[in-house]
Design an enzyme around this catalytic site. Sequence first.
Site, PDB file in Angstrom:
ATOM      1  N   ASN A   1       0.912  -1.132  -0.098  1.00 54.66           N
ATOM      2  CA  ASN A   1      -0.034  -0.083   0.092  1.00 54.66           C
ATOM      3  C   ASN A   1       0.873   1.179   0.104  1.00 54.66           C
ATOM      4  OD1 ASN A   1      -1.664   1.938   0.767  1.00 54.66           O
ATOM      5  ND2 ASN A   1      -2.874   1.050   2.336  1.00 54.66           N
TER       6      ASN A   1
ATOM      7  N   ARG B   1      -2.200  -1.523  -3.721  1.00 55.75           N
ATOM      8  CA  ARG B   1      -3.186  -0.729  -3.988  1.00 55.75           C
ATOM      9  C   ARG B   1      -2.775   0.400  -5.171  1.00 55.75           C
ATOM     10  NH1 ARG B   1      -3.530   4.710  -0.049  1.00 55.75           N
ATOM     11  NH2 ARG B   1      -5.733   5.587  -0.593  1.00 55.75           N
TER      12      ARG B   1
ATOM     13  N   ARG C   1      -4.914  18.702   3.099  1.00 55.20           N
ATOM     14  CA  ARG C   1      -5.898  18.910   1.675  1.00 55.20           C
ATOM     15  C   ARG C   1      -7.101  19.882   2.108  1.00 55.20           C
ATOM     16  NH1 ARG C   1      -5.952  12.976  -0.562  1.00 55.20           N
ATOM     17  NH2 ARG C   1      -4.099  12.500   0.501  1.00 55.20           N
TER      18      ARG C   1
ATOM     19  N   GLU D   1      -7.592  -1.968   4.915  1.00 53.53           N
ATOM     20  CA  GLU D   1      -7.388  -2.092   3.196  1.00 53.53           C
ATOM     21  C   GLU D   1      -6.437  -3.157   2.731  1.00 53.53           C
ATOM     22  OE1 GLU D   1      -6.119   1.965   3.572  1.00 53.53           O
ATOM     23  OE2 GLU D   1      -7.321   2.533   1.867  1.00 53.53           O
TER      24      GLU D   1
END
Length: 400
Positions: free
Chosen positions: A10, A93, A243, A386
């Site tokens: 990942n 990923r 962000r 994940e």
Amino acid sequence: MTATRVLVLNSGSSSVKYQLLDMASPSPATTLNRAAAPHSDDHGSRLACGIVERIGEPGGVADHAAALKQVADELSAQGLGLDSPELAAVGHRVVHGGTRFTEPTLITDEVVAEIEKLVPLAPLHNPANVIGIKVARELRPDLPQVAVFDTAFHSTMPEAAARYAIDRATADRHGVRRYGFHGTSHAYVSRATAALLGKEPSEVNVIVLHLGNGASASAVRGGVCVDTSMGLTPLEGLVMGTRSGDIDPAVIFHLARVGGLDVDEIDTLLNKRSGLVGLCGDNDMREIGRRMAEGDADAQLAFDIYIHRLRKYVGAYTAVLGRVDAIAFTAGVGENSAAVREAALEGLEPLGIEIDAVRNAVRGNVARLVSTGTSRVAVAVVPTDEELEIAQQAYSLVRP
Ligand SMILES: Nc1ncnc2c1ncn2[C@@H]1O[C@H](COP(=O)(O)OP(=O)(O)O)[C@@H](O)[C@H]1O
Ligand SMILES: CC(=O)OP(=O)(O)O
Ligand SMILES: [Mg+2]
């Protein structure tokens, strides 16, 4: 000997997380917390895991290639190297899959070239993913490598949610539409939430709040994603660590025309120097919590802006879904910050949402309910995984 192990890479913008899993034994979700096991046939036990952080920063490794070499060395040191005959596949990923990749995909030269073409749409993420793929393919050219895309789960969004209201021909020419990200997590967590409620995914409507360093919300109806907060790139939506999330797009024109910034400077500003770090200098919610406790006004305002945006999305997705069965908090902030969960849902009793302060304050690493017994909407904390989800998807393509 049957090869039953999957290595998952990942690669993020500044970190590489990895896990080695044995797909022949049950997953920890099954053994730790049966109710939260997302699949009835839920396999994948963790043999090794780790993270290389601060890539490209002072004190960290130089670049992603160096980080991957470190991962390979760490595995070899434990006798679990990439040369192991027990390895069945490497699962990667990949953040942006565009419109083409909506399923786990066996990687070929042509697939790598397509992922590279999508770099402009995920400049912080896809280049790192490609390096991970190239390094792993060089080390084990014989091994199947599978790409699992962040965008895949969101490909079911209806056009009304996926399209921006801009000139259609221009949008289509340049692939401008809403793709959504963190899909592997939204898929895993929405299923695990259904399992926690003792229901099938098809029976429940869930709002998933994935609050990590990057953060996104999704509305999942009967197991199918119908809306999500990230868009063309992972910049839209919630306030994140670095962000901005949603802004008036005219902010960009204004900063260019009046502020004299060029496009790359604005890109860096909105992706790396905005969000929590831009508002108060810290992007770690733990540090922000400490500063708030000392009465720090900047940290408090950053927190308030973060929460205000989150509440707007809870309200919006309540309207999108009509009936909400559960709200699930996940990822670093969602799993660990009781203060964020409480502030996000405080006063929403008229919407049938009642968080239980005592349950919410209990720490833990298994899926659990934090709503009151009378809450019409269940509120859950569901640890995401994940890597497990990627391993299961990769193994399903290569298993004998
Ligand atoms: N105990 C905690 N309390 C509050 N926030 C936490 C805690 N632990 C981690 N976090 C938050 O989680 C973030 C990282 O989340 P994570 O899901 O690992 O992000 P990513 O995958 O984007 O790197 C940290 O930046 C921090 O803000
Ligand atoms: C897509 C995205 O924002 O990922 P991350 O949270 O890992 O940065
Ligand atoms: Mg993450």
